[in-house]
Motif scaffolding. Structure first.
Motif, PDB file in Angstrom:
ATOM      1  N   ILE A 116       0.762  -1.392   0.027  1.00 30.12           N
ATOM      2  CA  ILE A 116      -0.093   0.206  -0.016  1.00 30.12           C
ATOM      3  C   ILE A 116       0.788   1.214   0.066  1.00 30.12           C
ATOM      4  CG2 ILE A 116      -1.544   1.277   1.473  1.00 30.12           C
ATOM      5  CD1 ILE A 116      -2.676  -1.556   2.539  1.00 30.12           C
TER       6      ILE A 116
ATOM      7  N   VAL B  26      -7.553  -0.658  -2.359  1.00 35.13           N
ATOM      8  CA  VAL B  26      -8.642  -1.292  -1.669  1.00 35.13           C
ATOM      9  C   VAL B  26      -8.172  -2.619  -1.757  1.00 35.13           C
ATOM     10  CG1 VAL B  26     -10.908  -1.975  -2.001  1.00 35.13           C
ATOM     11  CG2 VAL B  26     -10.283   0.536  -2.276  1.00 35.13           C
ATOM     12  N   GLU B  27      -7.819  -3.355  -2.909  1.00 37.53           N
ATOM     13  CA  GLU B  27      -7.530  -4.756  -3.189  1.00 37.53           C
ATOM     14  C   GLU B  27      -6.406  -5.214  -2.055  1.00 37.53           C
ATOM     15  OE1 GLU B  27      -6.431  -5.332  -6.931  1.00 37.53           O
ATOM     16  OE2 GLU B  27      -8.470  -4.985  -7.731  1.00 37.53           O
TER      17      GLU B  27
ATOM     18  N   TYR C 176      -5.808  -3.630   0.849  1.00 35.82           N
ATOM     19  CA  TYR C 176      -6.762  -3.542   2.243  1.00 35.82           C
ATOM     20  C   TYR C 176      -7.397  -4.815   2.344  1.00 35.82           C
ATOM     21  CZ  TYR C 176      -5.045   1.159   3.823  1.00 35.82           C
ATOM     22  OH  TYR C 176      -4.439   2.258   4.595  1.00 35.82           O
ATOM     23  N   ASP C 177      -8.010  -5.196   1.434  1.00 40.08           N
ATOM     24  CA  ASP C 177      -8.883  -6.582   1.447  1.00 40.08           C
ATOM     25  C   ASP C 177      -7.827  -7.636   2.003  1.00 40.08           C
ATOM     26  OD1 ASP C 177     -11.156  -5.351   0.820  1.00 40.08           O
ATOM     27  OD2 ASP C 177     -10.940  -5.951  -1.429  1.00 40.08           O
TER      28      ASP C 177
ATOM     29  N   THR D 223      -6.836  -7.106   5.627  1.00 36.29           N
ATOM     30  CA  THR D 223      -8.023  -7.625   6.177  1.00 36.29           C
ATOM     31  C   THR D 223      -8.150  -8.824   6.412  1.00 36.29           C
ATOM     32  OG1 THR D 223      -9.314  -5.543   5.717  1.00 36.29           O
ATOM     33  CG2 THR D 223     -10.510  -7.144   6.689  1.00 36.29           C
TER      34      THR D 223
ATOM     35  N   VAL E 202      -7.307  -1.454  10.237  1.00 29.91           N
ATOM     36  CA  VAL E 202      -7.144  -1.819   8.851  1.00 29.91           C
ATOM     37  C   VAL E 202      -8.455  -1.444   8.100  1.00 29.91           C
ATOM     38  CG1 VAL E 202      -6.667  -3.661   7.044  1.00 29.91           C
ATOM     39  CG2 VAL E 202      -5.464  -3.364   9.143  1.00 29.91           C
ATOM     40  N   ARG E 203      -9.730  -1.811   8.832  1.00 26.47           N
ATOM     41  CA  ARG E 203     -11.041  -1.734   8.057  1.00 26.47           C
ATOM     42  C   ARG E 203     -11.217  -0.095   8.105  1.00 26.47           C
ATOM     43  NH1 ARG E 203     -13.901  -6.200   7.581  1.00 26.47           N
ATOM     44  NH2 ARG E 203     -13.532  -8.096   8.587  1.00 26.47           N
TER      45      ARG E 203
ATOM     46  N   ASN F 169      -8.942   2.411   7.922  1.00 27.23           N
ATOM     47  CA  ASN F 169      -8.255   2.839   6.579  1.00 27.23           C
ATOM     48  C   ASN F 169      -8.546   2.240   5.242  1.00 27.23           C
ATOM     49  OD1 ASN F 169      -6.595   3.984   8.317  1.00 27.23           O
ATOM     50  ND2 ASN F 169      -5.260   2.259   8.580  1.00 27.23           N
ATOM     51  N   ARG F 170      -9.201   0.971   5.306  1.00 28.21           N
ATOM     52  CA  ARG F 170      -9.998   0.604   4.062  1.00 28.21           C
ATOM     53  C   ARG F 170     -11.038   1.586   3.539  1.00 28.21           C
ATOM     54  NH1 ARG F 170     -14.312  -2.295   2.555  1.00 28.21           N
ATOM     55  NH2 ARG F 170     -13.876  -3.420   0.615  1.00 28.21           N
TER      56      ARG F 170
ATOM     57  N   ALA G  25      -9.918   4.412   1.610  1.00 26.56           N
ATOM     58  CA  ALA G  25      -9.685   3.866   0.365  1.00 26.56           C
ATOM     59  C   ALA G  25     -10.708   3.734  -0.307  1.00 26.56           C
ATOM     60  CB  ALA G  25      -8.535   2.690   0.500  1.00 26.56           C
ATOM     61  N   VAL G  26     -11.771   3.044   0.065  1.00 18.79           N
ATOM     62  CA  VAL G  26     -12.925   2.571  -0.732  1.00 18.79           C
ATOM     63  C   VAL G  26     -13.680   4.297  -1.237  1.00 18.79           C
ATOM     64  CG1 VAL G  26     -15.578   2.103  -0.419  1.00 18.79           C
ATOM     65  CG2 VAL G  26     -13.591   0.689   0.403  1.00 18.79           C
TER      66      VAL G  26
END
Length: 394
Positions: A279, A298-299, A301-302, A305, A313-314, A316-317, A320-321
């Protein structure tokens, strides 16, 4: 010989003393005394420095041999003075004959010992900086903005905790990496640059263990550290990533970090530090904030997660989303998270501002400022709230 190079010899010298029969606490004290003596003596009569074209390892062996000899004598002096340890004195009374010191000692176990699960994170960090990093108690105390006596007590308790731990069990790499990352995230307070110190220690660890997550953490540190100069304005205020002058980023560190990361990812043993570094690499690789590949972030972060299932992490995701799919998609992702999470209000404020709801965003920025963990972040969030309130007034 400079102080950083001197400190780099500390772990292997401690290891030599432990192998000769000293317990960890006594060995660490003796080596610290030897380091002080070296700084005093070598100012006038330093060990030979490597000449151009010469073998750099030779003077390092000389310096290490000197430290081992002095530290062992100081250990013997302490053992003889301690009448409660007469049995130990009898075992170590005969000093080993002088001889060559191995060019490289396995100090990996020292990392594991200092990051022992029985220690609190704060104690593990302090002991790592002292025993592996070679920092003095005063330097560590100043870096953490606590009295020297407080830090001395913390280190003493940590040494007592691990003094009976044997060196015959495999250590937990993940625990060591968490400790090093804690050091890195402390930043730059005091005379000691803890971020740079953490990078130095992680480089040292990477040289001793072939592990993709060690490489991942080193890459992550380098990529974050590369942006250091652009993170604050001349007045000390925080500069968000999107507003940073990318011309001030250290391209050499970025190139090194990406190279290390690519080699680690090629081994197909993904871990959380590699995912975080990926990232950071995507941010570092974007010429401008607008050209950031948020979809790929985002990928990642997936993946992160899946590896950690961390609420942070969620959080921060969700940011990004919001960048990849729009602020309302980010707010929808945020709605699934606990509102008491650190920085939840700041993320919500940012997404509401991007969605055009300035009233809610200003209120949330003010709320986030009230909960900010440090002065710089509080001031930044307060200014964001004031900026939006001024816009609403106009």
């Amino acid at each position: 010989m400079d102080e950083v190079l001197l400190r780099s010899l500390t772990p292997s010298v401690i290891t030599v003393l432990v192998r000769r029969g000293a317990d960890f606490a006594a060995a660490e004290d003796a080596v610290q005394d030897a380091l002080v003596e070296a700084l005093r003596v070598w100012a006038a009569d330093p060990p030979p420095s490597p000449r151009h074209g010469s073998d750099r390892a030779e003077p390092l062996r000389d310096a290490k041999g000197w430290l081992v000899t002095v530290a062992w004598r100081k250990f013997l002096d302490a053992a003889r003075a301690d009448t409660a340890r007469r049995r130990r004195e009898e075992r170590v009374e005969e000093e080993p004959l002088p001889g060559p010191v191995p060019a490289v000692d396995d100090t990996l176990q020292l990392y594991f010992l200092c990051a022992h699960p029985s220690l609190t994170p704060a104690s593990a960090v302090a002991l790592t900086l002292r025993a592996v990093g070679g920092l003095t108690t005063r330097q560590i105390a100043e870096a953490y903005l606590v009295p020297e006596a407080t830090m001395a007590q913390r280190i003493s308790r940590a040494k007592r905790t691990v003094s009976g731990v044997r060196f015959d069990k495999p250590g937990d790499v993940a625990t060591v990496l968490r400790v090093l990352y804690l050091v890195f995230n402390e930043g730059y307070s005091g005379d000691i640059d803890l971020a740079a110190e953490a990078i130095r220690l992680t480089r040292q660890l990477a040289a001793r263990i072939d592990h993709p997550e060690v490489a991942g953490l080193l890459a992550l540190m380098l990529l974050h550290h590369a942006r250091r100069a652009a993170r604050t304005a001349p007045d000390g205020s925080l500069v968000p990533l999107a507003e940073q002058d990318r011309g001030r980023w250290d391209t050499t560190l970025i190139a090194e970090g990406i190279g290390i990361l690519q080699a680690a990812l090629a081994r197909d043993r993904l871990g959380e530090y590699q995912a975080q570094a990926a990232i950071a690499a995507l941010h570092a690789d974007a010429p401008t904030a607008e050209e950031t590949d948020w979809v790929q972030i985002v990928e990642w972060y997936d993946e992160l997660t899946r590896l950690t299932d961390s609420p942070v992490v969620r959080l921060n995701r969700a940011v990004a989303v919001g960048e990849a799919d729009g602020p309302r998609a980010g707010l929808a992702a945020l709605a699934a998270l606990d509102a008491t999470l650190p920085r939840h209000a700041a993320v919500a404020a940012y997404l509401h501002e991007r969605d055009g709801d300035l009233t809610t965003a200003a209120r949330l920025y003010a709320e986030a400022a009230h909960k900010a963990p440090n002065l710089a972040e509080r001031d930044h969030l307060t200014r964001q709230a004031a900026r939006l309130n001024a816009r609403r007034g106009r």
